[in-house]
Design an enzyme around this catalytic site. Structure first.
Site, PDB file in Angstrom:
ATOM      1  CB  ALA A  12      -0.990   0.397   1.532  1.00  0.00           C
ATOM      2  CG  ASP A 238       0.062  -8.126   0.996  1.00  0.00           C
ATOM      3  OD1 ASP A 238      -1.163  -8.703   1.224  1.00  0.00           O
ATOM      4  OD2 ASP A 238       0.063  -6.693   0.142  1.00  0.00           O
ATOM      5  CG  ASN A 297      -7.933  -9.121   7.579  1.00  0.00           C
ATOM      6  OD1 ASN A 297      -6.517  -9.189   7.625  1.00  0.00           O
ATOM      7  ND2 ASN A 297      -8.564  -9.467   8.096  1.00  0.00           N
ATOM      8  N   GLY A 404       7.755  -6.665   7.220  1.00  0.00           N
ATOM      9  CA  GLY A 404       8.690  -6.311   7.663  1.00  0.00           C
ATOM     10  C   GLY A 404       8.802  -4.961   8.839  1.00  0.00           C
TER      11      GLY A 404
END
Length: 466
Positions: A12, A238, A297, A404
């Site tokens: 994003a 992803d 989520n 990350g």
């Protein structure tokens, strides 16, 4: 020197081209191109600039020729739920909306009058989130029905880019599963659901599984790049790509795909579409080998990214972690799944407002704000894992963090403390690595996922927190 495989990993906020190859029995990654991404305001809506993104995709491919490392194959992964509609000339219809656009506000109530949330979950296994493709299409049907009537094909974001490269139209399984329009058990479009919602079923494409080849790139592109290559579908969502790259054996772990979002869960063979699962906010998305990525989520590092941006990106994420650790005694917490943090005008003020409304100390400094976010994330992780353990009837001893967010050492430490479990952080390039892994399995470099994960474990440094 082994063959090269190219992963185009678009998130994003940024995208990158990463080459992977086997060298001396280890997987070696090389980032060759990076670019920025983000939603743009257009006609009052948050949209994506797909023309610009495809320009970056091509620029990164050209870089392969410039450095003399020609990939055998390539694949693209992105976020989920967003799509384009194409007309009979394969031109995009209307705006290219982004999932944070507010046009879907209140649409869930209208959908609930057609099909109840319980039945919808039983069919799709997907948590109700108003940015899901289902709600986006229902909002479009309400505001611009003529666009749906004109549409001949719906392609999700990575499907669209793969189409531009090859001319082939498919809806890849892991990405399609995020739409809340696919039958979770059957792994197919839910035709009855589409009919009840009065959505045109003819626009949806064949569901293709990760590892399928779409063939060679278009002839004109091969001439432009100066070389030909195959396009192989990775897990184009992803999250699913990141999960494929988890360097773990057995089933005794939970995963966190940590980035803008934190996706926390387990892999399983069959979906859990029960009412208990729905009430606990779990979702059943597609994974590699037709497995189910059963997870929740959670807002994730979006909150930290937003606070950093509000400071003019003047400090690094490592510095933010250091400031947070200095304020580790700060006790205020927020619910990181609260919708007020989805797309606020100002994240810092949204956090302060939440603390004020809940009668807690209001954070003032960067360290206090970051401490609040990190500790709140760790608490949410712990609560979610307890829910998974209750629903599966088993206890998990370790957590694997890929992506990350695995670089956030302070958050990893807090997570180990909050959950009482061993935390294994890495590899940080999980999504691109999973993308490359799917291509390598297709080509025969690895016989299966188990062999690939063993090589990944040997190839990358994994930091353990206890």
């Amino acid at each position: 020197m082994g063959d090269y495989y190219l992963a185009v990993d678009i998130g994003a906020s940024s995208g990158r081209h990463i080459l992977g190859s086997l060298q001396g029995g280890k997987l070696v990654l090389e980032e060759i191109y990076r670019f920025e991404n983000g939603m743009v305001k257009r006609n009052g809506h948050l949209c994506w600039d797909y023309e610009k993104l495809f320009g970056h995709i091509k620029a990164g491919i050209r870089k392969c020729a410039q450095i003399g490392k020609i990939p055998k194959s390539m694949g693209i992964d992105t976020w989920g739920v967003d799509y384009v509609l194409l007309d009979d000339r394969d031109e995009i219809i209307g705006e290219t909306y982004g999932y944070r656009d507010r046009r879907t506000d209140g649409i869930d109530e209208e959908v609930a009058r057609i099909i109840g949330e319980r039945e919808l979950y039983q069919r799709t296994g997907i948590e109700k989130m108003t940015f899901n493709t289902l709600y986006q299409l229902m909002a479009l049907k309400k505001e611009h029905p003529e666009e749906l009537e004109q549409a001949k094909a719906l392609l999700f974001v990575p499907d669209y880019f793969h189409f531009l490269l090859t001319g082939k139209k498919v809806n890849e399984y892991t990405e399609a599963s995020t739409s809340q329009l696919m039958n979770a058990a059957g792994k197919c479009w839910d035709e009855d659901l589409l009919a009840r919602l009065e959505l045109p079923g003819g626009i949806f494409q064949r569901i293709a599984m990760p590892g399928e080849s779409l063939g060679k790139i278009r002839k004109e592109l091969a001439e432009e790049f100066g070389f030909d290559m195959e396009v192989v579908l990775p897990c184009t969502h992803d999250t699913a790509s990141a999960i494929l790259a988890i360097p773990a054996d057995g089933e005794d772990y939970v995963f966190i795909s940590s980035g803008t979002w934190s996706l926390l869960g387990i892999e399983r063979d069959e979906p859990d579409c029960s009412e208990v699962s729905r009430q606990n906010h779990f979702t059943n998305e597609g994974g590699f080998d037709s497995r189910i990525c059963y997870h929740r989520n959670i807002m994730g590092l979006w909150m930290i990214q937003s606070v950093r941006h509000e400071l003019g990106d003047s400090c690094s994420f490592a510095q933010i972690c250091e400031e947070a650790e200095k304020e580790k005694e700060f006790s205020s917490r927020v619910d990181v799944t609260d919708q007020s943090f989805m797309a606020p005008d100002n994240m810092t003020e949204a956090i302060k407002d939440y603390c004020k409304k809940t009668g807690q100390q209001v954070p003032e400094t960067l360290g206090e704000i970051a401490s609040c976010i990190y500790a709140s994330l760790a608490k949410c992780y712990a609560d979610t894992i307890r829910g998974i353990e209750v629903s599966t009837g088993r206890t998990y001893t370790r957590i694997h963090i890929v992506g990350g967010g695995g670089k956030a050492g302070y958050l990893n430490k807090l997570t180990a403390e909050a959950t009482g479990k061993e935390v294994h952080a890495g590899p940080t390039e999980g999504t691109a690595l999973g993308n490359i892994t799917a291509q390598m399995i297709r080509s025969g470099e690895f016989t299966d996922k188990t062999e690939a994960r063993n090589v990944i474990y040997r190839s990358f440094d994994i930091k353990v927190y206890r």
